[in-house]
Design an enzyme around this catalytic site. Sequence first.
Site, PDB file in Angstrom:
ATOM      1  N   THR A   1       9.536  35.191 -20.378  1.00 53.48           N
ATOM      2  CA  THR A   1      10.064  34.025 -21.082  1.00 53.48           C
ATOM      3  C   THR A   1      10.858  33.169 -20.104  1.00 53.48           C
ATOM      4  O   THR A   1      11.751  33.673 -19.428  1.00 53.48           O
ATOM      5  CB  THR A   1      10.957  34.496 -22.252  1.00 53.48           C
ATOM      6  OG1 THR A   1      10.107  35.109 -23.217  1.00 53.48           O
ATOM      7  CG2 THR A   1      11.726  33.358 -22.889  1.00 53.48           C
TER       8      THR A   1
ATOM      9  N   GLN B   1       0.842  36.248 -24.964  1.00 58.58           N
ATOM     10  CA  GLN B   1       1.582  37.281 -25.689  1.00 58.58           C
ATOM     11  C   GLN B   1       2.017  36.734 -27.052  1.00 58.58           C
ATOM     12  O   GLN B   1       2.744  35.744 -27.140  1.00 58.58           O
ATOM     13  CB  GLN B   1       2.812  37.746 -24.894  1.00 58.58           C
ATOM     14  CG  GLN B   1       3.397  39.022 -25.505  1.00 58.58           C
ATOM     15  CD  GLN B   1       4.673  39.494 -24.845  1.00 58.58           C
ATOM     16  OE1 GLN B   1       5.560  38.696 -24.553  1.00 58.58           O
ATOM     17  NE2 GLN B   1       4.784  40.801 -24.627  1.00 58.58           N
TER      18      GLN B   1
ATOM     19  N   HIS C   1       2.774  41.515 -29.041  1.00 61.10           N
ATOM     20  CA  HIS C   1       4.091  41.976 -28.586  1.00 61.10           C
ATOM     21  C   HIS C   1       4.608  43.020 -29.572  1.00 61.10           C
ATOM     22  O   HIS C   1       5.122  42.686 -30.642  1.00 61.10           O
ATOM     23  CB  HIS C   1       5.057  40.794 -28.500  1.00 61.10           C
ATOM     24  CG  HIS C   1       6.263  41.051 -27.646  1.00 61.10           C
ATOM     25  ND1 HIS C   1       6.694  42.316 -27.327  1.00 61.10           N
ATOM     26  CD2 HIS C   1       7.122  40.186 -27.022  1.00 61.10           C
ATOM     27  CE1 HIS C   1       7.778  42.225 -26.558  1.00 61.10           C
ATOM     28  NE2 HIS C   1       8.047  40.938 -26.358  1.00 61.10           N
TER      29      HIS C   1
ATOM     30  N   ASN D   1      10.196  45.873 -27.146  1.00 56.56           N
ATOM     31  CA  ASN D   1      11.486  45.209 -26.878  1.00 56.56           C
ATOM     32  C   ASN D   1      12.294  44.810 -28.099  1.00 56.56           C
ATOM     33  O   ASN D   1      13.060  43.846 -28.076  1.00 56.56           O
ATOM     34  CB  ASN D   1      11.266  43.976 -25.978  1.00 56.56           C
ATOM     35  CG  ASN D   1      10.802  44.392 -24.586  1.00 56.56           C
ATOM     36  OD1 ASN D   1      10.875  45.565 -24.245  1.00 56.56           O
ATOM     37  ND2 ASN D   1      10.310  43.435 -23.811  1.00 56.56           N
TER      38      ASN D   1
ATOM     39  N   TYR E   1      11.427  43.549 -31.030  1.00 57.36           N
ATOM     40  CA  TYR E   1      11.013  42.438 -31.883  1.00 57.36           C
ATOM     41  C   TYR E   1      10.314  42.980 -33.137  1.00 57.36           C
ATOM     42  O   TYR E   1      10.259  44.191 -33.350  1.00 57.36           O
ATOM     43  CB  TYR E   1      10.177  41.439 -31.075  1.00 57.36           C
ATOM     44  CG  TYR E   1      11.016  40.831 -29.973  1.00 57.36           C
ATOM     45  CD1 TYR E   1      12.109  40.032 -30.294  1.00 57.36           C
ATOM     46  CD2 TYR E   1      10.771  41.107 -28.631  1.00 57.36           C
ATOM     47  CE1 TYR E   1      12.921  39.502 -29.284  1.00 57.36           C
ATOM     48  CE2 TYR E   1      11.579  40.590 -27.630  1.00 57.36           C
ATOM     49  CZ  TYR E   1      12.654  39.779 -27.965  1.00 57.36           C
ATOM     50  OH  TYR E   1      13.464  39.269 -26.993  1.00 57.36           O
TER      51      TYR E   1
ATOM     52  N   ARG F   1       1.573  45.572 -26.286  1.00 54.12           N
ATOM     53  CA  ARG F   1       2.686  46.057 -25.461  1.00 54.12           C
ATOM     54  C   ARG F   1       3.615  46.923 -26.304  1.00 54.12           C
ATOM     55  O   ARG F   1       3.983  46.530 -27.419  1.00 54.12           O
ATOM     56  CB  ARG F   1       3.455  44.861 -24.888  1.00 54.12           C
ATOM     57  CG  ARG F   1       4.427  45.257 -23.800  1.00 54.12           C
ATOM     58  CD  ARG F   1       5.016  44.071 -23.069  1.00 54.12           C
ATOM     59  NE  ARG F   1       5.199  44.405 -21.665  1.00 54.12           N
ATOM     60  CZ  ARG F   1       6.181  43.963 -20.898  1.00 54.12           C
ATOM     61  NH1 ARG F   1       7.082  43.115 -21.376  1.00 54.12           N
ATOM     62  NH2 ARG F   1       6.263  44.311 -19.623  1.00 54.12           N
TER      63      ARG F   1
ATOM     64  N   ASN G   1      17.502  44.785 -27.404  1.00 51.38           N
ATOM     65  CA  ASN G   1      17.681  44.201 -28.736  1.00 51.38           C
ATOM     66  C   ASN G   1      18.061  45.236 -29.793  1.00 51.38           C
ATOM     67  O   ASN G   1      17.672  45.126 -30.951  1.00 51.38           O
ATOM     68  CB  ASN G   1      16.441  43.400 -29.153  1.00 51.38           C
ATOM     69  CG  ASN G   1      16.312  42.145 -28.323  1.00 51.38           C
ATOM     70  OD1 ASN G   1      17.295  41.449 -28.083  1.00 51.38           O
ATOM     71  ND2 ASN G   1      15.110  41.880 -27.840  1.00 51.38           N
TER      72      ASN G   1
ATOM     73  N   GLY H   1       7.110  42.088 -13.385  1.00 50.72           N
ATOM     74  CA  GLY H   1       7.824  41.005 -14.037  1.00 50.72           C
ATOM     75  C   GLY H   1       8.630  40.193 -13.038  1.00 50.72           C
ATOM     76  O   GLY H   1       8.162  39.199 -12.487  1.00 50.72           O
ATOM     77  N   ARG H   2       9.870  40.644 -12.761  1.00 48.64           N
ATOM     78  CA  ARG H   2      10.743  39.867 -11.868  1.00 48.64           C
ATOM     79  C   ARG H   2      10.100  39.559 -10.521  1.00 48.64           C
ATOM     80  O   ARG H   2      10.279  38.444 -10.006  1.00 48.64           O
ATOM     81  CB  ARG H   2      12.080  40.589 -11.724  1.00 48.64           C
ATOM     82  CG  ARG H   2      12.918  40.485 -13.001  1.00 48.64           C
ATOM     83  CD  ARG H   2      13.977  41.543 -13.097  1.00 48.64           C
ATOM     84  NE  ARG H   2      13.394  42.870 -13.204  1.00 48.64           N
ATOM     85  CZ  ARG H   2      14.085  44.002 -13.303  1.00 48.64           C
ATOM     86  NH1 ARG H   2      15.404  43.957 -13.293  1.00 48.64           N
ATOM     87  NH2 ARG H   2      13.464  45.158 -13.407  1.00 48.64           N
TER      88      ARG H   2
HETATM   89  C1  LIG Z   1      13.266  36.357 -17.275  1.00 56.15           C
HETATM   90  C2  LIG Z   1      12.590  37.455 -18.042  1.00 56.15           C
HETATM   91  C3  LIG Z   1      11.853  37.133 -19.174  1.00 56.15           C
HETATM   92  C4  LIG Z   1      11.160  38.122 -19.876  1.00 56.15           C
HETATM   93  N1  LIG Z   1      10.378  37.758 -20.947  1.00 56.15           N
HETATM   94  C5  LIG Z   1       9.605  38.683 -21.572  1.00 56.15           C
HETATM   95  C6  LIG Z   1       8.685  38.298 -22.581  1.00 56.15           C
HETATM   96  O1  LIG Z   1       8.525  37.123 -22.906  1.00 56.15           O
HETATM   97  N2  LIG Z   1       7.970  39.282 -23.177  1.00 56.15           N
HETATM   98  C7  LIG Z   1       8.101  40.604 -22.839  1.00 56.15           C
HETATM   99  O2  LIG Z   1       7.416  41.459 -23.400  1.00 56.15           O
HETATM  100  N3  LIG Z   1       8.949  40.983 -21.843  1.00 56.15           N
HETATM  101  C8  LIG Z   1       9.677  40.050 -21.201  1.00 56.15           C
HETATM  102  N4  LIG Z   1      10.488  40.438 -20.151  1.00 56.15           N
HETATM  103  C9  LIG Z   1      10.413  41.807 -19.645  1.00 56.15           C
HETATM  104  C10 LIG Z   1       9.418  41.874 -18.474  1.00 56.15           C
HETATM  105  O3  LIG Z   1       8.086  41.605 -18.916  1.00 56.15           O
HETATM  106  C11 LIG Z   1       9.409  43.258 -17.807  1.00 56.15           C
HETATM  107  O4  LIG Z   1       9.124  44.232 -18.780  1.00 56.15           O
HETATM  108  C12 LIG Z   1      10.754  43.589 -17.151  1.00 56.15           C
HETATM  109  O5  LIG Z   1      11.199  42.521 -16.337  1.00 56.15           O
HETATM  110  C13 LIG Z   1      10.624  44.858 -16.275  1.00 56.15           C
HETATM  111  O6  LIG Z   1       9.626  44.670 -15.288  1.00 56.15           O
HETATM  112  P1  LIG Z   1      10.012  44.332 -13.754  1.00 56.15           P
HETATM  113  O7  LIG Z   1      10.885  45.475 -13.286  1.00 56.15           O
HETATM  114  O8  LIG Z   1       8.700  44.274 -13.035  1.00 56.15           O
HETATM  115  O9  LIG Z   1      10.752  43.043 -13.762  1.00 56.15           O
HETATM  116  C14 LIG Z   1      11.229  39.462 -19.458  1.00 56.15           C
HETATM  117  C15 LIG Z   1      12.000  39.794 -18.338  1.00 56.15           C
HETATM  118  C16 LIG Z   1      12.666  38.814 -17.629  1.00 56.15           C
HETATM  119  C17 LIG Z   1      13.444  39.188 -16.383  1.00 56.15           C
END
Ligand SMILES: Cc1cc2nc3c(=O)[nH]c(=O)nc-3n(C[C@H](O)[C@H](O)[C@H](O)COP(=O)(O)O)c2cc1C
Length: 388
Positions: A29, A101, A182, A185, A187, A234, A242, A329-330
């Site tokens: 997001t 998603q 989704h 997390n 939701y 997912r 949350n 992700g990050r």
């Molecule tokens: C800025 C940001 C936005 C995220 N938005 C979503 C999202 O829209 N949907 C979701 O399922 N997870 C979201 N996440 C979680 C990431 O998809 C991921 O699970 C999490 O960052 C861990 O993975 P990583 O260690 O590779 O970053 C978000 C994480 C971050 C940092």
Amino acid sequence: MSNDKATLFDSVRAGDLRLRNRVVMAPLTRNRAPNAIPTALMAQYYTQRASAGLLISEATAISQQGQGYFDVPGLYGAEQLEGWKSVTRDVHAAGGTMVVQLWHVGRVSHTELQADGAAPVAPSAITAKTKTVLMRDGVPTFVDTSAPRALRVVELPGIVHDFQAAARNAVETAGFDGVEIHGANGYLLDQFLKSGSNVRTDEYGGSIENRARLMLEVVRAVSDAVGGGRTGIRLSPVTPANDVYDADPQPLFEHVVRELATLNLAYVHVIVGATGGPRVLPDRPFDYAAMMAAYRRAGGKGAWMVNNGMDKALAERELAAGADLFAFGRPYIANPDLVERLRRGGPFNQGDRDTYYGGGAKGYTDYATLPYQSSSKTDSALNQSALT
Ligand SMILES: Cc1cc2nc3c(=O)[nH]c(=O)nc-3n(C[C@H](O)[C@H](O)[C@H](O)COP(=O)(O)O)c2cc1C
């Protein structure tokens, strides 16, 4: 299943999706869609990342009721679909494959985001001890979520319908290659699954079968609309994100994946541990290998995708242990050419957290790529048609 001879950079099938490598951009997001409409800047951002085997879009609301944060995109209005169409057109032109998603936030919302200032909806009228982000005087501001009301049983077919309509819109109109439901997390669908947020006494609460019912109805309806082979989901068995909690997640999630196994999905996407935090939580033990084994034993043929704190070495270990796809992700926020960087062993840019949520091009489309090196023959052959 073992993937002994495979590498992260081999092409792989996930249901009907033909992916050019096993590296996936996780959903992120970024709050850059004013009025829930995707922009040209978003098209540029995703296209920069099109060398991923699969791009999963940021969470995208299936309805206004499903909205929980400022400036996140939707899939329920004509202008939203037109915006997404430009995104998928550009991603496809760059050889990428992209799913959206599908998101309903449930209780993680605020009356300001709901039609007529209504209360957010949830399995039970239990307020989440968590925050959402609203825009206040042009500044993204964390605020407590509003008290939700419990959904009535007669309203649940409407939720299933909204997921299904959004999936159809996504594939038939907006040009996505598929969808990811989704279910993670904290939701709506995760709220129904877990005992801490679902204290219903009807057929959608109580037993594991009852708590999983809404999620499975949604998956079936979405698969009917766009095909199981274009549908992923997912899950996050133990994340505290949350304010969700389940008293006994192992049998719950093994039930869920046994049921999913019958639906010929493209993939099952599992967040290991706390989303964005530790992969092992001492107070929330969970056996992920047993969950994958339960899926395979029940005949599940979809790709098994894992996420959280991935780096190349960890992804390679997970690959050897039977996982198929690896979501980052990050790292994808800061490294548009992450596949090439993983191939070369780095270096990796660090992301700027201040620009994660909201804003413009800064911290979004301005991360540097490595000097160009030609990609392999396999890559360019697959670029011609990412989908079969
Ligand atoms: C800025 C940001 C936005 C995220 N938005 C979503 C999202 O829209 N949907 C979701 O399922 N997870 C979201 N996440 C979680 C990431 O998809 C991921 O699970 C999490 O960052 C861990 O993975 P990583 O260690 O590779 O970053 C978000 C994480 C971050 C940092």
